[in-house]
Design an enzyme around this catalytic site. Structure first.
Site, PDB file in Angstrom:
ATOM      1  N   ASP A 529       0.705  -1.353   0.016  1.00 16.34           N
ATOM      2  CA  ASP A 529       0.213   0.166   0.642  1.00 16.34           C
ATOM      3  C   ASP A 529       0.611   1.145  -0.056  1.00 16.34           C
ATOM      4  O   ASP A 529       1.900   1.246   0.428  1.00 16.34           O
ATOM      5  CB  ASP A 529      -1.029   0.004   1.339  1.00 16.34           C
ATOM      6  CG  ASP A 529      -2.145   0.438   0.481  1.00 16.34           C
ATOM      7  OD1 ASP A 529      -2.833   0.355   1.218  1.00 16.34           O
ATOM      8  OD2 ASP A 529      -2.007   2.482   0.329  1.00 16.34           O
ATOM      9  N   SER A 565       4.763   1.979  -4.933  1.00 14.21           N
ATOM     10  CA  SER A 565       3.725   2.467  -5.473  1.00 14.21           C
ATOM     11  C   SER A 565       3.198   1.527  -7.097  1.00 14.21           C
ATOM     12  O   SER A 565       3.945   1.372  -8.104  1.00 14.21           O
ATOM     13  CB  SER A 565       3.354   4.050  -6.829  1.00 14.21           C
ATOM     14  OG  SER A 565       2.343   3.783  -7.462  1.00 14.21           O
ATOM     15  N   VAL A 566       2.195   1.033  -7.257  1.00 10.51           N
ATOM     16  CA  VAL A 566       1.218  -0.578  -8.532  1.00 10.51           C
ATOM     17  C   VAL A 566       2.054   1.044  -9.550  1.00 10.51           C
ATOM     18  O   VAL A 566       1.829   0.428 -10.934  1.00 10.51           O
ATOM     19  CB  VAL A 566      -0.173  -0.748  -8.833  1.00 10.51           C
ATOM     20  CG1 VAL A 566       0.513  -1.562  -7.359  1.00 10.51           C
ATOM     21  CG2 VAL A 566      -0.761   0.318  -8.498  1.00 10.51           C
ATOM     22  N   ASN A 592      -6.031  -4.531  -6.586  1.00  5.70           N
ATOM     23  CA  ASN A 592      -6.776  -4.403  -5.958  1.00  5.70           C
ATOM     24  C   ASN A 592      -6.500  -2.774  -5.841  1.00  5.70           C
ATOM     25  O   ASN A 592      -7.633  -2.329  -5.666  1.00  5.70           O
ATOM     26  CB  ASN A 592      -6.693  -5.223  -4.731  1.00  5.70           C
ATOM     27  CG  ASN A 592      -8.092  -4.208  -3.780  1.00  5.70           C
ATOM     28  OD1 ASN A 592      -8.735  -3.950  -3.756  1.00  5.70           O
ATOM     29  ND2 ASN A 592      -7.295  -4.030  -2.605  1.00  5.70           N
ATOM     30  N   SER A 644     -15.442  -2.900 -12.060  1.00  6.08           N
ATOM     31  CA  SER A 644     -16.288  -2.115 -11.493  1.00  6.08           C
ATOM     32  C   SER A 644     -17.823  -2.329 -11.846  1.00  6.08           C
ATOM     33  O   SER A 644     -17.911  -2.213 -13.529  1.00  6.08           O
ATOM     34  CB  SER A 644     -15.404  -0.750 -10.604  1.00  6.08           C
ATOM     35  OG  SER A 644     -17.067   0.164 -10.763  1.00  6.08           O
ATOM     36  N   TYR A 657     -12.840   6.314 -15.039  1.00 11.92           N
ATOM     37  CA  TYR A 657     -12.548   5.379 -13.721  1.00 11.92           C
ATOM     38  C   TYR A 657     -13.311   3.206 -14.191  1.00 11.92           C
ATOM     39  O   TYR A 657     -12.517   3.403 -14.720  1.00 11.92           O
ATOM     40  CB  TYR A 657     -13.566   5.849 -12.698  1.00 11.92           C
ATOM     41  CG  TYR A 657     -13.164   4.334 -11.704  1.00 11.92           C
ATOM     42  CD1 TYR A 657     -12.002   3.704 -10.947  1.00 11.92           C
ATOM     43  CD2 TYR A 657     -15.164   4.060 -11.376  1.00 11.92           C
ATOM     44  CE1 TYR A 657     -12.273   3.176  -9.448  1.00 11.92           C
ATOM     45  CE2 TYR A 657     -14.820   2.572 -10.670  1.00 11.92           C
ATOM     46  CZ  TYR A 657     -13.513   2.489  -9.575  1.00 11.92           C
ATOM     47  OH  TYR A 657     -13.828   1.508  -9.231  1.00 11.92           O
ATOM     48  N   LYS A 661     -11.413   0.368 -15.761  1.00 14.17           N
ATOM     49  CA  LYS A 661     -12.512  -1.097 -14.936  1.00 14.17           C
ATOM     50  C   LYS A 661     -12.439  -1.400 -16.573  1.00 14.17           C
ATOM     51  O   LYS A 661     -12.328  -2.859 -15.921  1.00 14.17           O
ATOM     52  CB  LYS A 661     -13.593  -0.486 -13.487  1.00 14.17           C
ATOM     53  CG  LYS A 661     -12.875   0.316 -13.160  1.00 14.17           C
ATOM     54  CD  LYS A 661     -11.567  -1.189 -12.117  1.00 14.17           C
ATOM     55  CE  LYS A 661     -11.467  -0.771 -10.303  1.00 14.17           C
ATOM     56  NZ  LYS A 661     -10.216  -0.752 -10.113  1.00 14.17           N
ATOM     57  N   ALA A 690     -18.368  -1.251   1.757  1.00 16.10           N
ATOM     58  CA  ALA A 690     -18.353   0.203   2.675  1.00 16.10           C
ATOM     59  C   ALA A 690     -17.155   0.432   2.578  1.00 16.10           C
ATOM     60  O   ALA A 690     -16.012   0.274   3.709  1.00 16.10           O
ATOM     61  CB  ALA A 690     -19.230   0.095   3.608  1.00 16.10           C
ATOM     62  N   ARG A 692     -13.570   3.327   1.895  1.00 16.27           N
ATOM     63  CA  ARG A 692     -13.562   5.136   1.893  1.00 16.27           C
ATOM     64  C   ARG A 692     -13.677   5.708   0.554  1.00 16.27           C
ATOM     65  O   ARG A 692     -14.348   7.020   0.618  1.00 16.27           O
ATOM     66  CB  ARG A 692     -12.139   6.140   1.831  1.00 16.27           C
ATOM     67  CG  ARG A 692     -11.110   5.455   1.288  1.00 16.27           C
ATOM     68  CD  ARG A 692      -9.714   5.586   1.787  1.00 16.27           C
ATOM     69  NE  ARG A 692      -9.051   5.427   0.922  1.00 16.27           N
ATOM     70  CZ  ARG A 692      -7.681   5.943   0.565  1.00 16.27           C
ATOM     71  NH1 ARG A 692      -6.607   6.611   2.143  1.00 16.27           N
ATOM     72  NH2 ARG A 692      -6.285   5.827  -0.429  1.00 16.27           N
TER      73      ARG A 692
HETATM   74  P1  NAD Z   1      -9.773   2.163  -0.546  1.00 11.28           P
HETATM   75  O1  NAD Z   1      -9.798   3.510  -1.015  1.00 11.28           O
HETATM   76  O2  NAD Z   1     -10.666   1.856   0.881  1.00 11.28           O
HETATM   77  O3  NAD Z   1      -8.309   1.362  -0.571  1.00 11.28           O
HETATM   78  C1  NAD Z   1      -7.480   1.397  -1.893  1.00 11.28           C
HETATM   79  C2  NAD Z   1      -6.299   1.201  -1.214  1.00 11.28           C
HETATM   80  O4  NAD Z   1      -5.753   1.491  -2.747  1.00 11.28           O
HETATM   81  C3  NAD Z   1      -5.773   2.761  -0.117  1.00 11.28           C
HETATM   82  O5  NAD Z   1      -5.245   2.108   0.659  1.00 11.28           O
HETATM   83  C4  NAD Z   1      -4.918   3.014  -0.934  1.00 11.28           C
HETATM   84  O6  NAD Z   1      -3.529   3.657  -0.322  1.00 11.28           O
HETATM   85  C5  NAD Z   1      -4.379   1.583  -1.994  1.00 11.28           C
HETATM   86  N1  NAD Z   1      -3.273   3.050  -3.264  1.00 11.28           N
HETATM   87  C6  NAD Z   1      -3.963   3.654  -4.112  1.00 11.28           C
HETATM   88  N2  NAD Z   1      -2.995   3.884  -5.350  1.00 11.28           N
HETATM   89  C7  NAD Z   1      -1.960   3.257  -4.793  1.00 11.28           C
HETATM   90  C8  NAD Z   1      -1.032   2.534  -5.241  1.00 11.28           C
HETATM   91  N3  NAD Z   1      -0.915   3.193  -6.961  1.00 11.28           N
HETATM   92  N4  NAD Z   1       0.126   2.069  -5.528  1.00 11.28           N
HETATM   93  C9  NAD Z   1      -0.446   1.438  -4.217  1.00 11.28           C
HETATM   94  N5  NAD Z   1      -1.494   1.361  -3.728  1.00 11.28           N
HETATM   95  C10 NAD Z   1      -2.052   1.820  -3.969  1.00 11.28           C
HETATM   96  O7  NAD Z   1     -10.401   1.413  -1.884  1.00 11.28           O
HETATM   97  P2  NAD Z   1     -11.603  -0.330  -1.844  1.00 11.28           P
HETATM   98  O8  NAD Z   1     -12.921   0.202  -1.696  1.00 11.28           O
HETATM   99  O9  NAD Z   1     -11.016  -0.819  -0.732  1.00 11.28           O
HETATM  100  O10 NAD Z   1     -11.306  -0.549  -3.269  1.00 11.28           O
HETATM  101  C11 NAD Z   1     -10.332  -1.070  -3.271  1.00 11.28           C
HETATM  102  C12 NAD Z   1     -10.442  -2.480  -5.502  1.00 11.28           C
HETATM  103  O11 NAD Z   1     -11.721  -2.181  -5.483  1.00 11.28           O
HETATM  104  C13 NAD Z   1      -9.849  -0.493  -6.422  1.00 11.28           C
HETATM  105  O12 NAD Z   1      -9.811  -0.865  -7.326  1.00 11.28           O
HETATM  106  C14 NAD Z   1     -11.774  -0.193  -6.143  1.00 11.28           C
HETATM  107  O13 NAD Z   1     -11.522   1.156  -7.356  1.00 11.28           O
HETATM  108  C15 NAD Z   1     -12.462  -1.319  -6.320  1.00 11.28           C
HETATM  109  N6  NAD Z   1     -13.498  -0.989  -6.124  1.00 11.28           N
HETATM  110  C16 NAD Z   1     -14.516  -0.443  -5.101  1.00 11.28           C
HETATM  111  C17 NAD Z   1     -15.813  -0.821  -5.004  1.00 11.28           C
HETATM  112  C18 NAD Z   1     -16.378  -0.055  -3.380  1.00 11.28           C
HETATM  113  O14 NAD Z   1     -17.517  -0.338  -2.704  1.00 11.28           O
HETATM  114  N7  NAD Z   1     -15.640   0.218  -3.087  1.00 11.28           N
HETATM  115  C19 NAD Z   1     -16.344  -0.590  -5.902  1.00 11.28           C
HETATM  116  C20 NAD Z   1     -15.973  -1.311  -6.758  1.00 11.28           C
HETATM  117  C21 NAD Z   1     -14.470  -1.051  -7.092  1.00 11.28           C
END
Ligand code: NAD
Length: 911
Positions: A529, A565-566, A592, A644, A657, A661, A690, A692
């Site tokens: 992360d 960073s990814v 992720n 997504s 996005y 995606k 749920a 952030r």
């Molecule tokens: P989140 O913001 O809680 O977690 C995302 C994490 O990715 C964070 O900890 C952030 O620091 C990390 N991150 C961001 N950029 C990064 C980078 N360049 N390198 C390494 N780490 C990095 O979000 P989440 O809701 O847990 O989402 C996880 C994944 O699920 C994401 O790809 C998001 O698009 C996807 N998603 C989530 C939802 C949802 O309902 N939460 C819906 C559809 C898709």
């Protein structure tokens, strides 16, 4: 005080929906629809009046000291022997004493109540102390007949005695008339019925009231002194009318049970009485009548002892344990009403040796084995020497009955080659919890419902019917108890021991949930992360990854943090290097990490577009590529991508996005093809949780319910060895999971392929072009291109110019090599010949050797196994719409040659 001291009931597990009789035979006998409501009970193929009697008696004897029973009366019009004491068989099966009266009461439907009156009189007279009276019937009729609708199979038992009476016997009154409403000549199989109207008007309506009135007069009581009136009459309206004429209000009259099981002959008054006793309160007064060439009327009053009876199956439990079937032919087969070819194996000799039956009667009929008096080890069968290797005592065994001992399944098999009325024949080793085991046939179960470790109960069943000599042999069979299979968690739990997993963006939200669960299940985890904000604009921090690593270590797991960073190729490489340097390998990657930069297109500056692309789409490439190189070397890998709903279906203000995606789905579609031969599976999750990222989008109450932990099981499954699928997109959230696919419509052809269609042609055919009816999913671009090529290939056009829609047999064979699972083919050397009949059919053979598969059109000179099917069925089978086993058992799939080898097909090809 004398009366009833215990009761028991048994209705076979199988029920036939009466409408299924009408559905099959309504064309022939339309009037049977009038009584086609509900379901009737019917015996499994290995049950008869005798086996049901044993079951009802066992239920009645729960908690009863068997040594005190000094007579057994078995009442039935359908006993399997005209000259052999069936009560004697039941007595032996129950291990009752030898110095007792065992008598059969038969040849009239009221033989049950007559047996009961006789028993009560015998106890009253002081000659006997405790008499078990069991009534049981399995009546046969010809097919598609009213009586087939009315009748059911069942049994019930009443124990009569002086001690602990639950229903005091107050008196009885019997009338006897040679009133022949129906009869069965001693040489006939089926009853001959006289006209129903006459039976109702002259029989039921006059003879039951005659006996009831006689009883009332004798005891100086009236219907006011009756709380519940039990009497059989399968004519529903007549049943109500007779009761009304005798002054019984509707709430006093016990239902004739037509809808739930049907009329069970001699057993019916008993079964109805058992249904009453189950609910009775002390003080309740019960009037019972049995009808048939006269009538017996009996009067009882329930006592306080009814509360002391131990729990039993009874009538209620029998109703609850049921399996309703819709197959009328199965019912006919079980009752020997249709003749089927049983094969040459069924011709094996079936003669029972009476000498053996006599010498081994305790073992064969009573399931009695031995227990060593020196060391206490039980064994079946009883032998001269104890099986316990530490004991081996001689002649030390005493009788030990296994029938009620707790047991479980040690091993089992379903055998399609063994002769069986209801294939596959299921049998296996059962282990008694207190010692002893034997190979048993299983009954009242389906192969798919059984598990090793599941508990079984033992039941007296018919084994072989020797029709030539008119003899049935019986033995004990195992019935798996539903709901007692060992918890899947213990047995089949999915583990990740020795696996190394990389989870990107695992510091919070979904990624954290995946990392924790993976670690709990044994994986060593790289918690990656960057620790940035929601939009990824800041420099990030080490805090989130460190905290998750600490959480994992506190749980006893192994993890290491990665802060790269990814979004850059170097970052991706560094993350994978971390895994390999720390743990020596990488098996699992969950892409992720994610950020959001939501704006409408007009306001979307290139910076916001690029930032989202960099993390999501490029990020997956940056991390997956170095990981794939390691996985390829290990010939194992599980990659999960995160799409997504915004990408799959669209969401306002998220063009960047959504594009990134859905781009990941395209990435997966191709990567899965590249990974296939290296045993690398690539799948995609579309989560909703749920976190952030969604806190300002989701309503607060929904936010509470959408814990990331609900998504984790799906993602972990996709990461497991157990998941053999690849290229799937699964929506997951709140415990709801569904698959999303890209479908392609069947389309249409404009012109011949040589002339270019005009815009007007397109306009005219727009609906057909646009139609998704019978749309299909394609495994790769070549397959999707197939219908287009097919459309113009000679002989493939349908009238009107449309192409054949969806999957075809030739397309299946052109894709067979691609469906081949190389890793499953180690040491396999076979030739599968496919003979597919029908307009779309043909001959193909697949040669599997040295881990390779080659598919050729035509016939092989010496195939290992030949599969024969109709084209439509074959397509259905491949599409998963037809089950292989049911296709085989129903004859839609025929196998020639090596049957065992044909089973490899399922393993070697994945469509
Ligand atoms: P989140 O913001 O809680 O977690 C995302 C994490 O990715 C964070 O900890 C952030 O620091 C990390 N991150 C961001 N950029 C990064 C980078 N360049 N390198 C390494 N780490 C990095 O979000 P989440 O809701 O847990 O989402 C996880 C994944 O699920 C994401 O790809 C998001 O698009 C996807 N998603 C989530 C939802 C949802 O309902 N939460 C819906 C559809 C898709």
């Amino acid at each position: 005080m004398i009366g009833i001291t215990s009761y028991g009931g048994y209705i076979p597990k199988l029920r036939l929906n009466r409408m299924s009789i009408f559905r099959e035979m309504g064309w022939f006998a339309p009037a049977i629809v009038m009584v086609a409501e509900g379901e009737r009970s019917f015996c499994n193929w290995d049950e008869d009046a005798l086996t049901m009697a044993v079951e009802a008696s066992r239920d009645c004897l729960r908690g009863v000291e068997k040594g005190k029973i000094d007579a057994h009366y078995l009442c039935s019009t359908t006993l399997p022997f005209a000259d052999r004491s069936c009560a004697g068989v039941v007595k032996t099966a129950l291990n009752l004493m030898n110095d007792m009266v065992a008598a059969d009461f038969t040849t009239s439907l009221k033989c049950g109540t007559s047996g009961l009156v006789t028993a009560l009189d015998a106890v009253k007279g002081g000659e006997r102390k405790s008499i078990l009276v069991t009534a049981s019937d399995k009546r046969e009729t010809r097919a598609a007949y009213f009586y087939e609708m009315w009748f059911g199979d069942g049994a019930a038992s009443l124990l009569v005695g002086k001690d602990n009476v639950i229903a005091e016997f107050k008196g009885s009154y019997s009338v006897s008339h040679d009133f022949v409403d129906h009869y069965r000549g001693s040489w006939s199989e089926y009853d001959y019925m006289w006209e129903e109207r006459w039976v109702r008007d002259e029989g039921y309506s006059k003879i039951i009231p005659e006996a009831v009135s006689g009883l009332f007069k004798m005891l100086s009581i009236s219907m006011d002194d009756v709380d519940t009136f039990v009497f059989p009459c399968f004519f529903k309206a007549e049943h109500r009318k007779i009761a009304a004429r005798l002054g019984a209000s509707p709430e006093k009259v016990v239902d004739n049970l037509h809808e739930v099981c049907g009329e069970t002959g001699a057993a019916h008054p008993f079964l109805m009485l058992v249904s009453v006793l189950e609910k009775a309160k002390p003080g309740d007064r019960i009037l019972m009548a049995g009808f048939g060439q006269g009538c017996d009327a009996l009067y009882f009053q329930v006592t306080d002892h009814i509360r002391d009876l131990p729990p039993r199956r009874g009538f209620k439990g029998s109703l609850e344990t049921k399996k309703t079937i819709e197959s009328y032919p199965k019912f006919l087969k079980f009752r020997n009403l249709i003749k089927t070819e049983m094969g040459i194996r069924a011709e094996a000799p079936t003669q029972a040796a009476m000498t053996v039956l006599w010498r081994k009667r305790k073992m064969l009929t009573g399931l009695v084995g031995g227990k060593c008096t020196a060391c206490g080890t039980p064994q079946f069968p009883k032998m001269d020497i104890c099986v316990n290797p530490d004991c081996n005592a001689f002649h030390s065994q005493e009788d030990y009955c296994f029938a009620d001992e707790p047991a479980f399944i040690k091993s089992f098999t379903g055998d399609l080659l063994a002769v069986s009325v209801d294939p596959p024949a299921i049998y296996g080793m059962i282990q008694f919890e207190n010692g002893g085991r034997f190979m048993a046939d299983f009954t009242d179960c389906e192969l798919g419902d059984i598990q090793v470790g599941q508990k079984v109960s033992l039941h007296f069943r018919r084994r072989v019917v020797d029709r030539e000599r008119g003899f049935s042999t019986y033995f004990w069979k195992a019935v798996p108890i539903p709901g007692t299979a060992p918890q899947r968690e213990e047995k089949d739990s999915i583990r990740f021991d020795d696996r190394v997993a990389v989870v990107t963006g695992a510091g919070v939200g979904l990624g954290r949930a995946y990392a924790l669960e993976l670690a709990k299940r044994g994986a060593r985890v790289v918690v990656n992360d960057l620790g940035g904000g929601r939009d990824g604009a800041d420099d990030g921090s080490e805090g989130p990854a460190d905290r998750v690593v600490e959480e994992i270590r506190n749980l006893g797991g192994e993890a290491v943090a990665s802060y790269d960073s990814v979004a850059t190729p170097e970052g991706g490489q560094a993350i994978i290097d971390k895994a390999v340097e720390t743990f020596g390998r990488v098996d699992i990657v969950i892409n992720n990490a994610g950020i959001l930069r939501d704006k409408t297109l007009v306001k979307m500056e290139p910076e916001n577009w690029d930032a989202v692309m960099d993390v999501h789409l490029k990020g997956a490439y940056n991390v997956t590529r170095p990981a794939f190189i390691h996985m390829r070397g290990n010939r194992y890998g599980r990659i999960v991508l995160t799409t997504s709903a915004a990408g799959l279906y669209g969401n306002f203000g998220q063009t960047n996005y959504s594009a990134a995606k859905l781009g990941l789905v395209g990435f997966m579609n191709t990567l899965r093809l590249e990974g296939e031969k290296h045993n690398i599976k690539v799948n995609t999750v579309a989560p909703i949780a749920a976190t952030r990222l969604t806190e300002d989008i989701l309503p607060p109450d929904l936010f509470e319910k959408l814990k990331p932990e609900f998504v984790a099981p799906l993602v972990l499954y996709l990461c497991s060895e157990q998941c053999e699928d690849t290229g799937l997109v699964i929506n997951a959230g709140m415990g709801y999971f569904n698959r999303a696919v890209l479908l392609t419509g069947p389309g249409t052809v404009l012109g011949s392929g040589n002339t270019i269609p005009t815009l007007e042609d397109i306009h005219k055919k727009w609906d057909a072009i646009n139609s998704l009816e019978k749309a299909a999913e394609y495994p790769n671009a070549t397959a999707a291109f197939g219908p287009m090529l097919d459309a113009f290939s000679p002989g493939k056009k349908e009238s009107g110019g449309t192409t054949k829609k969806g999957l075809t047999v030739s397309r299946i064979f052109s894709g067979l090599e691609q469906a081949f699972q190389q890793d499953k083919a180690v040491g396999v050397d076979v030739v599968f010949q496919f003979e597919i009949s029908g307009p779309d059919g043909g001959s193909w053979y697949a040669t599997v050797k040295e881990g390779r598969c080659e598919v050729t059109e035509g016939s092989h000179a010496a195939p290992t196994t030949t599969i024969k099917m109709a084209d439509v069925d074959f397509v259905k089978l491949i599409k998963g719409e037809l089950n292989g086993m049911s296709a085989f058992t129903s004859g839609k799939l025929r196998v020639e040659g090596d049957l065992m080898k044909s089973q490899l097909i399922e393993k070697l090809f994945r469509f």
